[in-house]
Structures are given as structure tokens and as C-alpha cells.
Design an enzyme around this catalytic site. Structure first.
Site, PDB file in Angstrom:
ATOM      1  N   HIS C  55      -3.724  -5.861  -7.187  1.00 36.02           N
ATOM      2  CA  HIS C  55      -5.010  -6.559  -7.123  1.00 36.02           C
ATOM      3  C   HIS C  55      -5.152  -7.551  -8.272  1.00 36.02           C
ATOM      4  CE1 HIS C  55      -5.866  -3.502  -4.242  1.00 36.02           C
ATOM      5  NE2 HIS C  55      -5.824  -2.531  -5.144  1.00 36.02           N
ATOM      6  N   HIS C 217      -6.978  -2.859   0.129  1.00 40.22           N
ATOM      7  CA  HIS C 217      -5.634  -2.336   0.394  1.00 40.22           C
ATOM      8  C   HIS C 217      -5.249  -2.614   1.833  1.00 40.22           C
ATOM      9  CE1 HIS C 217      -7.733   0.190  -2.527  1.00 40.22           C
ATOM     10  NE2 HIS C 217      -6.643   0.049  -3.222  1.00 40.22           N
TER      11      HIS C 217
END
Ligand SMILES: Nc1ncnc2c1ncn2[C@@H]1O[C@H](COP(=O)(O)OP(=O)(O)O)[C@@H](O)[C@H]1O
Ligand SMILES: Nc1ncnc2c1ncn2[C@@H]1O[C@H](COP(=O)(O)OP(=O)(O)O)[C@@H](O)[C@H]1O
Ligand SMILES: [Mg+2]
Ligand SMILES: [Mg+2]
Ligand SMILES: [Mg+2]
Ligand SMILES: [Mg+2]
Lengths: 206, 329, 329, 206
Positions: C55, C217
Site C-alpha cells: 500500500h 487488498h
């Protein structure tokens, strides 16, 4: 060559390029960056608009306006090259005239593009279509052809010049980055030049 | 290929509206397509760049204090037009002349040349520096010459800092030229970016192929090579740079993403670059890791190495406040 | 799917080596996998976050003056482990207690909870704030609860600024909680990112499909929807946020890229967001446009809207110096 | 149940999970984030290492070490859950003992995971395999089965519990985000639980 024919020429060129936009883009995608069709379609549309903005007083003024439109909207390498070429042609053409004067205007276009871009025949560029077209046009004119016949000869020579770019290795423009990998493809700029000359033949047909 | 756009035609105007809304310190001329600083510093040399869009944050993201005064973004991958560059030049002009930093592509060079002529007609003195730091292309009379890539960012930063410092046009141009001479770049792509108008990737690579020496418009460089661990790919790129201009001493390294490579991978690539440079006795004195000159959503990296001098370090470290580079203020 | 890596196992250690080399102001504990500030400020509340990697720049890119003290990056998309979070907590502890900012995922919540217990054994006072700003998931007893996404960045910035200011642990935690309560996010993906170990995209979308309400995700959210112009996609996201917590007054907007979307597209998306918000009487008082919380090379955007107060604006504007956010210093 | 058997159990579980890593990952990719196989393979490898570091003095100590290894290396939701579960089981098991005590240890494992994760049967999690397995184990033990037979019964019940997760809608963990879309898939955590119980049956075979 009068003003109406001159305007018709550029208008027809814009049509032909718009119709073949995806072919030009595909050629440019193969050895360049895939924008030549979009660039020139945008540029020639602007050229047509520029000529329409105020009624041109002469064929020369019409081409100068077209050149300004091309420079202002095309972007890329082809914008300044074609734009400069048409402006030079316009200056030479002035109030128009016979087939000989149109030949001189086409030659001025060629010289303008050569000077700005620094390319010579064999570099796999616009020049490879335009140079033989100018020679063919002037030869035909010298042999007494009328404007249409000379334009037909020029367009055919440009087509042949385009075909002759296939085996060449590019030495100018984006395609030159490819080195030997540029061999085996038509040059997109030569292809658009062939369309521009075909447009002249079309609009001068009796 | 899906794109987050309204239509291919609207990409540039939509993005410019976004830039205008996001950055109150910038002025966006939507009509002429020019991004400039909201405020002008009288008597300061103006620094202008521009080129095709799709390389963001280059160039609009580098407009601001300590860097560019104005940028002219063309259509995606297409150089801006002379009138537009003229408008950027006028926006940057504060009476001390304007530097054009031009990446070496035929289209950019020709359009900037025409713009410079138009500017001179308006009594704005223009000096142009053409960047050509991409070693993937042989610099020879047989090509359009080397392409300008990542080194352009360094030239813009250093020239911008010098201009902010009150240097005159000649000095600012000299520094940009010096940066270009001291910078070399090389790029490798894993898969191609997609131009919105084209709607499909610019080239196709097999699962085991990479494009070695790729340009920022997806132009091929040297060859299609075999996919390999990042250590080897980075080594290939640095070997190519080193062969062209031996790397030594203190260097600035930009480990740049092409737009579609995760930042975590770029840090891994940077680690390999540092190892390589350590092994060759060079010191990474300054660095950037991230997306600084992109090719839309292309996956891959480029690495730029600039051999530093004390003067260049000083200008690099000088305060800068732009959307994409910001420090010291 | 080619990746710029040495091997899937080496992604995190390689990236950490890169982070260490790139940012001299950070300390990277390669053994424990902790990124922390090189210097500690005695008596300051420590602010720690962490979570799965992939991320970036979240969270390691937000370590530095005015924001986080330490971050614990897990394997890609996998929460860090308690010992690692404990090490980050120890690195952040300067005697005034430590705030854990935890995104609401079962794995993160459980591992941070165990780490907090370990920290208490070492006499470090820990308060945890769990962020859950993703409106795509119904907050109900039938799910693990809303996911923590972009609002986490705002919580980290505001909490970090307050801690820098000398606020005590209770105040810092109160502010992080307040930011979370005032923040809502929504994401739409155009195509999936690829986890290195998996080697292929996490989900497959057809040429005319988008994943509406996607998680960071690649988890699905609401539905597969039809691809549409960016104006409509942004409108969908803002409608969803507005339906959950009506938007009005001064807001902070993060127009965030998921890692594989060109910046030029994000600016276009931001322009549409501003139009939507204008039309609903809200004012974009602060903004970020770029890649701030990514999903590897996933294409798409997320939008976070935080309803501002004067206090939050003050802390947002406070100086920050981290790899990914930097202003005022 | 002695120390050697306990170590063999975890070692065998690590083998089974490693062998089925890609299946577990595929299950997790369908309704989670596709890392359960990698997480647990890493975690159980660490559990085996942790038990090997210093010769455990008792079965209980072995399981506690395994739990610590799991917590330390697994990450994700399953790490703390399994780690806590094995530590609780270890505390209950202590110096080992008969099949009844192993049953109590498995029940402690179940309670630990329930408390930490807050899930109950039917939420489509580990619990859906573990809860019926514990019941089956204790029933078998109550009926006089030996350790192996009880473990077989537990493993079979876990398999059945796993199969029963298919029609469930997840209410805990990442799969819960899918809402109704989580229906129609086996739960990855229930699948790994079934492997862990199968490992116990394997190593207790006469
Ligand atoms: N130096 C040059 N002289 C003449 N023609 C050139 C030169 N460089 C490029 N061209 C022509 O321009 C064409 C490409 O035009 P275009 O795609 O519009 O611009 P760009 O290369 O900037 O994308 C080439 O196919 C070539 O014919
Ligand atoms: N609250 C919970 N209680 C029990 N088991 C859970 C809970 N949340 C998730 N799980 C289990 O964890 C499994 C997923 O583990 P894993 O993939 O390793 O972690 P993550 O979801 O963090 O990626 C799920 O399939 C489910 O069986
Ligand atoms: Mg082109
Ligand atoms: Mg182009
Ligand atoms: Mg996970
Ligand atoms: Mg998982």
C-alpha cells in the site's frame, strides 16, 4: 489555381486524412508513437477552420492561413513541418496562377520542410514522398500537362516514394530510435504527404 | 483498456481543471493550456518547459517556487504547439528573459523553436537548452539524437533554483546545460502504457520479455531482452550508463517509476542501484525514488545518474515548492 | 505477470534496504522490519501504524517529523506480527505512551492487540485507535466491520501533528478517533493489482466491468458494475459517501490512485469530485491528489472525504517531513 | 500424548499445509486475499523451528512454543488465532496425558480462538471445523476410543465441518466483506484446521 480550388484542396486533404486516420496512426504506432493520424486530422481540421475564418483574398493567403492552422493545432513533429511547408507554398503561390506557379509553390513547400527538419531524401520522412512528387509535378508541367495531370503525376510519384520508404532505415524523427528495426514499414509522414497530393489531384479533376 | 477518463479528447482539459482546483498556488490557463505560478517575481529569469502529456508529474508538477515558472502540456505524447509555448513564455517572463528547457524530440524541438521566434517578436529574450540524457539511443548523425528523459527534472530543479537566486539568463542556461552534460539515463519496461486515444497498450511484450532502453513514449530503445531479477535489470541499466560516461564520485540518482510500477518495487530497485554504485566506488549523495517522469501506466523503471558538483548540490538542495517536489519551505 | 523484484520472498527486505538508503532521516531495522525516525523526541507521544505491505507510501512513507514515529510493514497484504509491532512501539516510545493506529482488518486488529499486550508487559502505555472509514462495507454485526482505508492517512497526519505539538496520549488518541469519525472513503477498481507471490492479478474484470467498493487488498465491495466515464464513477463514490454521512461545509479530499492509474487521470477524477462537491454546497478546503494508499499496481481510485474543523485544519497544515508528505519544513 | 508425538503433530501439520499451500491460497483468493497458504506455511515452519530451538520439556511446552512461533511469523488473522489456540492448548495439556486430557487441550484451543476472534459456529471460520472436531473427539474419548481413533473422529468431523462452510455466508474475517458472494466456497481457515486435525490422526496412528 484559384482561391476556391486551394480551399478545396486543403478541405479534401482533411477529408482523406480523417478517413485514413487509423491507418496513419497504425503506421506511426509501428515505428513512432502512434499519434500521427490524430495529430494531422486535428491539424488539418484547424487549417480548414483557419481558411474559413476570414474569406482569403488569394490562393496564397489561403495556404498561409492553412499553415498557421496546422502549426497552431497539430503538435508533434509534423505540425511545424507541414505548417511551415504550407506557409512557404502560400508565399510562393501569391495570387495564384498557372501550373508552373503551382509547381514552384510545391517546391517552396519542400524547401521549407527540408530547412526546418534537416532531413534529406532517404531519411524515411515526409521528404521521401514530397521530393519525388515535386520532381514529377514539374516534369509534367514542363511537358505541357495541365494542373490536374501534373497533380496526378505528383500523387503517383508520392505513392511510389511512400512505397520506397519501406526498406529504408529511419534517420530522422522518432522512428530513428528504432535503428534497423525501422526497416520494413511505411513512414507515416510520407503516407500523409501522399494523401495531401492525392487531394490536389482530386480537386483539380475536370 | 479501461481508463479513468470522460473521453480521450477531454483528458487534458479535465486534468487541467483538476490541477487548477488542487493547487491554489498555480494559475491554470485552460484556454491556452498553460500551468504557471500564480505570482511572478519581477526581474527573475523565467524557466519554462513543456512537452507531450502522459509523463506527469513532469512538467506541470514542477511549476512553483524554486523550479519552473510555467509549463505547456501538449496532447498525450504529442508536443505542445507554438502558440501555447508562447503563452507559457509570456506567463513566465518577468523582464529578465526566459529559458526553454526542451526534451530532445523532433516535435518538441521544432515547436519550441517556432515559439522562441514568436517570443522574440514580442521582445522576450529566449534561450533554449535541449536535454538529451537517454543513453539507450546512439547519439549519431543517423538518428534524431538522444532523447531527453529524467535528467530534465534535474535541469529544471537546478535552473529553477539558480533563477530564484537571481542568476541571469546566461548563467541559468549554462547550469541547465551542465546538468544535461552530467546526466545519463536508461529505462527498461515490463509492460506498455496505454494512450487513451489508442485504447490499447503501445506495444506487446511476452511474459518473459522486457523492452530494454525504452523511451518515455514507449519507443523501443535497444532490444527486447529476457525478463530477469531486478538486480540484473538495474545492473544492465547502470552498465549502459557507465559505459557511456563513467560513474564516479558523488551522484544524484533518480529511481523513477514509469507510472504502473508499485513504489515498493522501486525501493527494491533503488537498493540494487545503491549496491551497484557502492561496488563501483560512487556515492549516492542525493536521491529520488518514485514516479517523477512517467509513461502513463507503463510498468518499469528508469534510472538517472547525475554527477554532482558542489554548485549543483547547492541548487538541488535549495528550497522548492511544487506539487511534486517540495522541501525547505 | 512480470514484477520488478528479485523473488517474492525478497520483496519486503529489498524494499526496506531501499528505504534505508533513500532516507537518511529514517532508521530501518531490517531484522525486525521496522521503519522509524532516526531521532526520538523525549517526552513526545509516539505514533505507530502498520499493516500489510503493498500500500506504499502507507505506512513507512509517513514516518517522520509531524506524523508517524514508526511503522511495521507486514508481508504483502498480510498484517505484521506482534513482535514486529512491539519493536515499532519500542522504537516510538519516548516515555509518554504510544498510539497505535490500526486499520480495521481482523489480522491487523488481532496482531496489534497482542503487540499492545506485549508492550504493556514492558511498561509502555498503548492506546489503539481502529480506523474504519470504508463505506463500501456495511457496518454491521454480520461482517468484520468497515475496513480502514484512506482516512487512516488523515488520522496519522493529525495525530502526528498533535503529538509533535506536545499533546498527551489521550488527546492524540481522541483526535485520531475524531478524524476517523469524520472520514469516509469509497474505491472503484478498473483492473486488479498483482501480489508478487501470486504472480497473477487478484481478480479478473471484463473490458466493460469495474469493481465497485473494492478494498485495498482487491477485496470486493458492493458489486461488479459497468465501466463508465470518470464523472459517473466519481459521482457513484461520492453518492455512497454522502448517503452514509452527509457531506457539507469544509472538507479535505484525497483523490487517491491505487498504484496503476496515471496521475493525469487522477487529476481529471479530482476535477469531477470538485464539481460534485460544489454542486452539493461543500468546499474542498484541503486536498491531496496522487498515490497515497495503493494496492500494488491496481488501476482505479479511492476518494476520502474528511469533514474538517478548525482544529483539524490546523493539525493538517502543521509542518510535516516524511518521504511521502512534506510541507512547512 | 508425549512430547515426541506433540512435536510430530506440529511437524506433520506443517508438512500437510506446505503440500496443500496452493489449495489454501486458492480458497483464500476466492473469498479473501489469497495469502492463507503462504501465511500458515510460514507460520507452521516457524512453529517447528520454535519447538526445535530448545528441547521442550513437556507436550504442553512444545505446543506453547509452537503457538509462539505461529504468532511471531504468520501474520494475518490466522496467526494470532492459531497461535493463541496452540498456546492455550499447551497450557491445558501440561505434562501430557491420556486421550481425555488431549480432548481438554483441544477444547482450550477452541475457546482461545473463540475469545480472541469473537466468532461462533456458522460464521464461516476456523470455528466451523474446530468446534465439531472437538465435540467428536470428546465423544470418541468418552466412548473409550484411544487417541488415534479420537483424532480420526475429530479429523473426519473437521472435514465435514469444512464441507458445511460452503453454503454459509461469512460473518467474520475478510470473507465477510463479500456478503452473499461468500456463499459457495470452502472457508480457507476451516480447511487448514481440517489439515491440522488430520495431522494429529496421522501421527497417532499405531
Ligand atoms: N526531421 C524531419 N523532417 C521531415 N519529416 C520528419 C522529420 N521528423 C519527423 N518527420 C515526419 O514526421 C512524422 C511523424 O509525425 P507525428 O507522428 O505527427 O509527430 P511525432 O513524431 O512528434 O509524434 C514521421 O513519420 C516523419 O515522416
Ligand atoms: N474472527 C475470526 N475468528 C476465527 N477465524 C477467523 C476470524 N477471522 C478470520 N478467520 C479465519 O482466518 C482465515 C483467513 O486467514 P488468513 O488468510 O491467514 O488471514 P487474513 O484474512 O488476514 O489474510 C479465514 O478463512 C477464517 O477461517
Ligand atoms: Mg507520432
Ligand atoms: Mg507524438
Ligand atoms: Mg492477509
Ligand atoms: Mg488471507
Amino acid at each position: 489555381m484559384d482561391t476556391a480550388t486551394t480551399i478545396a484542396w486543403i478541405t479534401r486533404a482533411a477529408e482523406l486524412v480523417r478517413a485514413d486516420e487509423s491507418r496513419l496512426t497504425a503506421l506511426d504506432a509501428a515505428i513512432g508513437d502512434g499519434d500521427h493520424g490524430a495529430n494531422l486530422a486535428r491539424g488539418l481540421a484547424a487549417a480548414v477552420t483557419a481558411m474559413g475564418e476570414k474569406e482569403p483574398e488569394s490562393p496564397g493567403k489561403a495556404l498561409i492561413a492553412a499553415g498557421r492552422g496546422l502549426v497552431a493545432k497539430t503538435g508533434g513533429a509534423s505540425g511545424p513541418l507541414y505548417g511551415t511547408g504550407f506557409r512557404r507554398a502560400g508565399k510562393e503561390l501569391g495570387d495564384g496562377g498557372d501550373v508552373g506557379q503551382v509547381g514552384a509553390a510545391l517546391e517552396a513547400m519542400l524547401r521549407g520542410i527540408e530547412e526546418l527538419g534537416g532531413a534529406t531524401q532517404g531519411d524515411k520522412t515526409i521528404i521521401d514522398a514530397l521530393a519525388p512528387a515535386v520532381v514529377a509535378f514539374q516534369e509534367a508541367a514542363g511537358n505541357g500537362s495541365d494542373l490536374h495531370a501534373a497533380a496526378e503525376a505528383a500523387a503517383d510519384a508520392a505513392d511510389a516514394g511512400l512505397a520506397a520508404t519501406v526498406p529504408l532505415q529511419a534517420r530522422k524523427g522518432r522512428a530513428s530510435y528504432l535503428g534497423p528495426r525501422s526497416v520494413g514499414h511505411e513512414d507515416p509522414g510520407a503516407a500523409s504527404t501522399a494523401l495531401i497530393l492525392r487531394a490536389l489531384a482530386d480537386v483539380t479533376a475536370p | 483498456m479501461k481508463k479513468l477518463i470522460n473521453s480521450p479528447d477531454a483528458v487534458i482539459p479535465d486534468a487541467l481543471r483538476g490541477v487548477a482546483a488542487a493547487h491554489p498556488s498555480l494559475h491554470v490557463d485552460l484556454e491556452n493550456r498553460v500551468i504557471s505560478r500564480a505570482q511572478r517575481t519581477p526581474g527573475k529569469v523565467g524557466v519554462v518547459s513543456g512537452g507531450g502529456s502522459g509523463h506527469e508529474p513532469l512538467h506541470g508538477g514542477y511549476v512553483g517556487f524554486g523550479m519552473l515558472d510555467a509549463a505547456a502540456p501538449g496532447e498525450v505524447y504529442t508536443s505542445p504547439v507554438p502558440d501555447q509555448i508562447l503563452a507559457a513564455t509570456q506567463a513566465a517572463d518577468a523582464g529578465a528573459g526566459v529559458l526553454h528547457i526542451v526534451k530532445n524530440y523532433t516535435g518538441d524541438v521544432l515547436n519550441f523553436r517556432m515559439a522562441a521566434e514568436l517570443a522574440e517578436d514580442e521582445d522576450i529574450q529566449v534561450v533554449s537548452v535541449v536535454t538529451d540524457d537517454d543513453v539507450a539511443v546512439e547519439d549519431s548523425t543517423f538518428t534524431a539524437g538522444r532523447r531527453g528523459v529524467g535528467g530534465t527534472i534535474v535541469a529544471e530543479k537546478v535552473a529553477g533554483a539558480a533563477a530564484e537566486d537571481g542568476a541571469d539568463l546566461e548563467t541559468v542556461a549554462r547550469l541547465a546545460t551542465e546538468v544535461n552534460e552530467r546526466s545519463r539515463s536508461f529505462a527498461i519496461a515490463l509492460h506498455a502504457g496505454t494512450v487513451p486515444a489508442a485504447g490499447k497498450p503501445g506495444f506487446n511484450l511476452a511474459e518473459n520479455e522486457v523492452e530494454i532502453g525504452v523511451g518515455i513514449h514507449g519507443e523501443p530503445g535497444r532490444e527486447r531482452g529476457e525478463f530477469a531479477p531486478v538486480k540484473e535489470l538495474v545492473g544492465y541499466a547502470l552498465d549502459a550508463i557507465h559505459a557511456d560516461r563513467p560513474i564516479s564520485g558523488d551522484v544524484l540518482v533518480i529511481m523513477n517509476g514509469q507510472g504502473g510500477t508499485p513504489l515498493i518495487e522501486l525501493y527494491g530497485a533503488f537498493a540494487e542501484a545503491v549496491d551497484w554504485l557502492d561496488g563501483h566506488g560512487a556515492t549516492v549523495a542525493r536521491n529520488l525514488v518514485g514516479n517523477y517522469i512517467t509513461s502513463l501506466d507503463q510498468a518499469g523503471f528508469s534510472i538517472t545518474v547525475t554527477s554532482l558538483t558542489d554548485e549543483l548540490v547547492r541548487y538541488w538542495d535549495a528550497p522548492v515548492s511544487t506539487p511534486a517536489l517540495r522541501w525547505g519551505v
